[in-house]
Design an enzyme around this catalytic site. Structure first.
Site, PDB file in Angstrom:
ATOM      1  N   CYS A 132       0.805  -0.673   0.119  1.00 29.50           N
ATOM      2  CA  CYS A 132      -0.072   0.536   0.345  1.00 29.50           C
ATOM      3  C   CYS A 132       0.886   1.088  -0.027  1.00 29.50           C
ATOM      4  CB  CYS A 132      -0.772   0.265   1.180  1.00 29.50           C
ATOM      5  SG  CYS A 132      -2.296   1.371   1.371  1.00 29.50           S
ATOM      6  N   CYS A 135       0.191   3.979   2.342  1.00 32.79           N
ATOM      7  CA  CYS A 135       0.404   3.645   3.904  1.00 32.79           C
ATOM      8  C   CYS A 135       1.998   3.772   3.841  1.00 32.79           C
ATOM      9  CB  CYS A 135      -0.409   2.517   4.290  1.00 32.79           C
ATOM     10  SG  CYS A 135      -2.396   2.556   4.104  1.00 32.79           S
TER      11      CYS A 135
END
Length: 186
Positions: A132, A135
């Site tokens: 991700c 993130c």
């Protein structure tokens, strides 16, 4: 690290590099023991290999406080949710999705049992394993702003990479012993 020693010995020959790296990355370096073992627990949980997670948990519990282990497991759980959600928003790339509130509970991010910066480091490592980008960037900014160096972040991601590879390599163990079709026909 008796339990991880057994894991290393169980890795097949095609994973020899992983066997050596698994020993090396968990040696003392720029991370505190809590950071090192928290990253290991969180990424072993994210790798979803029960045998590896059990080994890492056994070794970690001998090295760090229970709150560190709890935070690491919580980071793996919360990031399993967040990485899917935020990766979707990033991949779609529509402003309309970015404007929508997540409405997902993630209280542990705000109030971990131990260190806030360490929890963010665990989340960063899991986010790297789960791919991700949003993130990873967010957690990297938080840990650096919280006082960790890029060397510490780098060390955490190295641990994450090796733990993930160890989980994959344990799955290879059964296949490495199977003879090839050419050898069987021989």
């Amino acid at each position: 690290m008796a339990t991880l020693d057994a894991i290393r010995e169980a890795l097949p020959e095609p994973a020899r590099d992983i066997k050596l790296n698994l020993q090396a990355v968990l040696q003392p370096g720029t991370l505190t023991p809590a950071q090192r073992w928290g990253v290991a627990v969180a990424t072993a949980a994210a790798a979803r290999n029960e045998r590896l997670l059990a080994a890492v948990l056994a070794d970690a519990r001998a090295e760090v406080e229970p709150a560190v282990v709890e935070d690491a497991l919580a980071a793996a759980a919360v990031m399993a949710m967040n990485n899917v959600y935020y990766r979707f928003r990033h991949m779609v790339g529509k402003a309309s999705y970015a404007e929508k509130p997540a409405r997902l509970r993630m209280n542990r991010l705000v109030k971990p049992a131990a260190s806030k910066v360490d929890f963010e480091l665990f989340a960063l490592a899991v986010s790297a394993v789960n791919g991700c980008e949003t993130c990873v960037r967010s957690h990297e900014q938080v840990v650096v702003a919280g006082g960790l160096s890029e060397d510490q972040v780098h060390e955490a991601v190295r641990i994450a990479a090796v733990l993930h590879a160890a989980a994959v390599s344990l799955e290879l163990a059964g296949y490495a012993a199977v003879p090839s079709a050419a050898a069987a026909a021989g």
